[in-house]
Design a protein around this motif. Structure first.
Motif, PDB file in Angstrom:
ATOM      1  N   ASP A   1       0.825  -1.214   0.000  1.00  0.00           N
ATOM      2  CA  ASP A   1       0.000   0.000   0.000  1.00  0.00           C
ATOM      3  C   ASP A   1       0.856   1.260   0.000  1.00  0.00           C
ATOM      4  O   ASP A   1       0.548   2.244  -0.682  1.00  0.00           O
ATOM      5  N   LEU A   2       1.931   1.196   0.766  1.00  0.00           N
ATOM      6  CA  LEU A   2       2.812   2.356   0.831  1.00  0.00           C
ATOM      7  C   LEU A   2       3.507   2.600  -0.509  1.00  0.00           C
ATOM      8  O   LEU A   2       3.709   3.746  -0.918  1.00  0.00           O
ATOM      9  N   GLN A   3       3.865   1.515  -1.220  1.00  0.00           N
ATOM     10  CA  GLN A   3       4.476   1.656  -2.543  1.00  0.00           C
ATOM     11  C   GLN A   3       3.522   2.344  -3.507  1.00  0.00           C
ATOM     12  O   GLN A   3       3.929   3.232  -4.271  1.00  0.00           O
ATOM     13  N   LYS A   4       2.245   1.956  -3.475  1.00  0.00           N
ATOM     14  CA  LYS A   4       1.239   2.599  -4.339  1.00  0.00           C
ATOM     15  C   LYS A   4       1.129   4.088  -4.011  1.00  0.00           C
ATOM     16  O   LYS A   4       1.021   4.927  -4.906  1.00  0.00           O
ATOM     17  N   TYR A   5       1.155   4.383  -2.731  1.00  0.00           N
ATOM     18  CA  TYR A   5       1.044   5.779  -2.310  1.00  0.00           C
ATOM     19  C   TYR A   5       2.243   6.600  -2.797  1.00  0.00           C
ATOM     20  O   TYR A   5       2.091   7.703  -3.327  1.00  0.00           O
ATOM     21  N   VAL A   6       3.465   6.039  -2.623  1.00  0.00           N
ATOM     22  CA  VAL A   6       4.676   6.751  -3.024  1.00  0.00           C
ATOM     23  C   VAL A   6       4.706   6.978  -4.528  1.00  0.00           C
ATOM     24  O   VAL A   6       5.132   8.038  -5.007  1.00  0.00           O
ATOM     25  N   ASP A   7       4.229   5.989  -5.303  1.00  0.00           N
ATOM     26  CA  ASP A   7       4.233   6.105  -6.765  1.00  0.00           C
ATOM     27  C   ASP A   7       3.344   7.254  -7.248  1.00  0.00           C
ATOM     28  O   ASP A   7       3.605   7.862  -8.292  1.00  0.00           O
ATOM     29  N   GLN A   8       2.283   7.552  -6.505  1.00  0.00           N
ATOM     30  CA  GLN A   8       1.327   8.562  -6.949  1.00  0.00           C
ATOM     31  C   GLN A   8       1.473   9.896  -6.222  1.00  0.00           C
ATOM     32  O   GLN A   8       0.929  10.905  -6.656  1.00  0.00           O
ATOM     33  N   ALA A   9       2.197   9.906  -5.125  1.00  0.00           N
ATOM     34  CA  ALA A   9       2.239  11.082  -4.259  1.00  0.00           C
ATOM     35  C   ALA A   9       3.031  12.227  -4.875  1.00  0.00           C
ATOM     36  O   ALA A   9       4.019  12.021  -5.586  1.00  0.00           O
ATOM     37  N   SER A  10       2.589  13.444  -4.572  1.00  0.00           N
ATOM     38  CA  SER A  10       3.316  14.655  -4.962  1.00  0.00           C
ATOM     39  C   SER A  10       4.471  14.852  -3.987  1.00  0.00           C
ATOM     40  O   SER A  10       4.505  14.229  -2.914  1.00  0.00           O
ATOM     41  N   PRO A  11       5.442  15.706  -4.305  1.00  0.00           N
ATOM     42  CA  PRO A  11       6.542  15.969  -3.366  1.00  0.00           C
ATOM     43  C   PRO A  11       6.043  16.420  -1.991  1.00  0.00           C
ATOM     44  O   PRO A  11       6.616  16.052  -0.968  1.00  0.00           O
ATOM     45  N   GLU A  12       4.964  17.216  -1.979  1.00  0.00           N
ATOM     46  CA  GLU A  12       4.411  17.682  -0.707  1.00  0.00           C
ATOM     47  C   GLU A  12       3.841  16.523   0.095  1.00  0.00           C
ATOM     48  O   GLU A  12       3.988  16.450   1.323  1.00  0.00           O
ATOM     49  N   GLU A  13       3.156  15.602  -0.600  1.00  0.00           N
ATOM     50  CA  GLU A  13       2.575  14.453   0.086  1.00  0.00           C
ATOM     51  C   GLU A  13       3.666  13.510   0.611  1.00  0.00           C
ATOM     52  O   GLU A  13       3.540  12.925   1.690  1.00  0.00           O
ATOM     53  N   LYS A  14       4.747  13.352  -0.161  1.00  0.00           N
ATOM     54  CA  LYS A  14       5.860  12.517   0.304  1.00  0.00           C
ATOM     55  C   LYS A  14       6.503  13.113   1.551  1.00  0.00           C
ATOM     56  O   LYS A  14       6.956  12.397   2.445  1.00  0.00           O
ATOM     57  N   GLU A  15       6.532  14.448   1.591  1.00  0.00           N
ATOM     58  CA  GLU A  15       7.131  15.124   2.745  1.00  0.00           C
ATOM     59  C   GLU A  15       6.369  14.801   4.024  1.00  0.00           C
ATOM     60  O   GLU A  15       6.948  14.702   5.113  1.00  0.00           O
ATOM     61  N   LYS A  16       5.038  14.591   3.893  1.00  0.00           N
ATOM     62  CA  LYS A  16       4.202  14.285   5.061  1.00  0.00           C
ATOM     63  C   LYS A  16       4.556  12.935   5.673  1.00  0.00           C
ATOM     64  O   LYS A  16       4.285  12.685   6.850  1.00  0.00           O
ATOM     65  N   LEU A  17       5.162  12.047   4.872  1.00  0.00           N
ATOM     66  CA  LEU A  17       5.522  10.731   5.393  1.00  0.00           C
ATOM     67  C   LEU A  17       6.540  10.819   6.524  1.00  0.00           C
ATOM     68  O   LEU A  17       6.650   9.903   7.342  1.00  0.00           O
ATOM     69  N   LYS A  18       7.295  11.926   6.573  1.00  0.00           N
ATOM     70  CA  LYS A  18       8.304  12.080   7.620  1.00  0.00           C
ATOM     71  C   LYS A  18       7.674  12.112   9.009  1.00  0.00           C
ATOM     72  O   LYS A  18       8.342  11.849  10.006  1.00  0.00           O
ATOM     73  N   ASP A  19       6.384  12.454   9.057  1.00  0.00           N
ATOM     74  CA  ASP A  19       5.703  12.472  10.351  1.00  0.00           C
ATOM     75  C   ASP A  19       5.577  11.069  10.935  1.00  0.00           C
ATOM     76  O   ASP A  19       5.359  10.900  12.137  1.00  0.00           O
ATOM     77  N   TYR A  20       5.678  10.040  10.076  1.00  0.00           N
ATOM     78  CA  TYR A  20       5.504   8.663  10.524  1.00  0.00           C
ATOM     79  C   TYR A  20       6.814   7.876  10.484  1.00  0.00           C
ATOM     80  O   TYR A  20       6.849   6.686  10.788  1.00  0.00           O
ATOM     81  N   GLU A  21       7.886   8.555  10.120  1.00  0.00           N
ATOM     82  CA  GLU A  21       9.183   7.898  10.017  1.00  0.00           C
ATOM     83  C   GLU A  21       9.739   7.574  11.410  1.00  0.00           C
ATOM     84  O   GLU A  21       9.547   8.335  12.361  1.00  0.00           O
ATOM     85  N   VAL A  22      10.426   6.431  11.517  1.00  0.00           N
ATOM     86  CA  VAL A  22      11.080   6.050  12.771  1.00  0.00           C
ATOM     87  C   VAL A  22      12.476   6.657  12.785  1.00  0.00           C
ATOM     88  O   VAL A  22      13.243   6.483  11.843  1.00  0.00           O
TER      89      VAL A  22
END
Length: 482
Positions: A100-121
């Motif tokens: 699911d995360l791969q699908k999200y990354v493939d479609q996400a804009s740079p801004e949306e990818k930046e939001k992933l840092k909120d969930y990064e370990v």
């Protein structure tokens, strides 16, 4: 969308007791499963579609402290951890979450990818971010104090450096941990009207405003013992110890220039730059065991006081027994071996006649001002030829070559070319002879005898119009005035 992906395990009906890691490679945008770190520091991973590897997944109890400690240890083993973003997910739902995360990354804009840092370990880091001048703060060897994006890369570009170059020189890891680079880094400073080239050690330090600044540690001819160092006046014995071993050998009270706080500290000399470095005594960590020798409380206290400690019967990686002096180094922030200075202290020599003394043919750790790292030194003292760079001639120009320790003569043989690839000992070419003769021996080359600047590597002719003009100028003999 990303909230649903990362927290998908919370909605599952099955509540597994273990978590695992999935990773996003920031260069390839690929999501993969993590199974460990190999001996070279490379991340071991596999695609979520590979069902055969599912049993190799990392499994960690999901309790906070256990996972946090595990991940800090895991993260510090990676050679290039800043190439990856890690996410903690349920072991049970890891494969589906990765897809699911791969699908999200493939479609996400740079801004949306930046939001992933909120969930990064991220690894646990309790270090104080502020560094007070040369009064080093507590920085754990295992923790990363900085991230690559915090570095002022525009300033680095002014020195002719970028992230790719620093990675190739294996300099990024020590920088991100809050240390100086392990080796000298060649930089170029372009001031428009003048260009300066030099070798320095780099470090990152946090300023009063919280901004990360790049600090240059240039090479000094020798430490400045004439002035007080953070309030400490050096005794003759202090100076002798710092010159000979690199460590002063005792704890002294230093004064923080910004707060006037009195801080008990140890002092060492940076053997690459001759800079004096202080380290808080309260942050000194002494191991329980060194090369198979269990330290007693008296031995630990000796090291905590900054003094050298002579140990006998240690075991090398090859299983061989050896004796050596160890001492805490403020620049390296750990207990080091003093190879070449292994004579036992007076108080440790009560039965010298029965003891086997260390040989005076020990290979030197430092060659022409350049300290060998552990890997280089092991090969060097075994008689192998090693490549060494960052050397400087008498005019400060850089050169490099190969060194071999001759056990019979206890001398170090130097060659500009690898002697292992030649049938006889390599001789420096005419290019090298010219640089050495002019810069270090005070001789003259006819083609450049009027050039004022030191010759560059392999230079035998004027290198630019300015040098050509200098060469053409011939002083006219003075005549008598009539």
């Amino acid at each position: 969308m990303e909230n649903e992906i990362i927290n998908s395990q919370e909605t599952s009906e099955i509540k597994p007791s273990t978590d695992t890691l999935i990773v996003l490679n920031i260069h390839t945008n690929q999501i993969e499963m993590v199974k460990g770190v190999d001996q070279e520091g490379n991340l071991q991973k596999f695609p979520p579609e590979d069902k055969k590897e599912n049993d190799q997944l990392i499994r960690v109890d999901k309790h906070g402290d256990i996972f946090s400690n595990f991940f800090s240890n895991f993260y510090r083993q990676l050679r290039n951890p800043f190439h990856f973003n890690f996410f903690k997910v349920s072991e049970y739902d890891a494969v589906n979450t990765a897809k699911d995360l791969q699908k999200y990354v493939d479609q996400a804009s740079p801004e949306e990818k930046e939001k992933l840092k909120d969930y990064e370990v991220l690894p646990k880091n309790n270090n104080n971010p502020k560094n007070q001048n040369t009064m080093d703060n507590n920085t754990e060897n295992q923790e990363y104090r900085f991230q690559p994006e915090q570095i002022d890369w525009k300033t680095m570009e002014k020195f002719g450096l970028n992230q790719e170059k620093l990675e190739k020189m294996n300099a990024m890891d020590s920088l991100l941990r809050g240390f100086k680079t392990n080796t000298l880094i060649p930089i170029t400073i372009n001031l428009g009207t003048a260009i300066s080239k030099m070798d320095v050690r780099l470090s990152l330090q946090t300023g009063d405003t919280g901004q990360v600044a790049v600090h240059l540690h240039g090479i000094r001819k020798e430490p400045n013992f004439n002035n007080k160092f953070l309030g400490h006046e050096f005794s003759d014995k202090d100076k002798k110890n710092l010159k000979e071993t690199g460590n002063m050998g005792r704890v002294v009270d230093l004064v923080n220039p910004k707060t006037d706080e009195i801080i008990p500290s140890v002092i060492s000399r940076d053997r690459l730059t001759n800079e004096l470095v202080a380290y808080r005594a309260e942050y000194m960590k002494i191991p329980d065991e060194i090369k198979g020798i269990r330290l007693d409380e008296h031995q630990k206290q000796t090291l905590l006081e900054g003094a050298p400690l002579y140990l006998e019967g240690m075991t090398s990686k090859k299983g061989e027994s050896f004796d050596a002096t160890v001492q805490f180094n403020a620049d390296k922030r750990y207990v080091e071996f003093l190879f070449g200075n292994n004579q036992a202290p007076q108080q440790s020599r009560q039965h010298d006649q029965q003891q086997s003394q260390p040989t005076d043919k020990e290979a030197p750790r430092v060659f022409r001002g350049k300290e060998l790292d552990d890997s280089q030194y092991e090969k060097f003292k075994a008689g192998q030829t090693i490549y060494i760079d960052g050397l400087q001639d008498a005019k400060g120009k850089a050169y490099q070559g190969y060194i071999t320790f001759n056990k019979e003569t206890s001398k170090t043989d130097f060659s500009f070319n690898n002697p292992n690839k030649l049938k006889e000992e390599a001789k420096p070419t005419e290019d090298y002879n010219t640089q050495t003769a002019v810069n270090s021996q005070g001789k003259t080359n006819e083609a450049t005898k009027n050039v004022k600047e030191p010759l560059e590597l392999k230079q035998q002719q004027p290198a630019n119009k300015q040098q050509e003009d200098q060469q053409k100028k011939v002083r006219k003999p003075r005549g008598q005035k009539l």
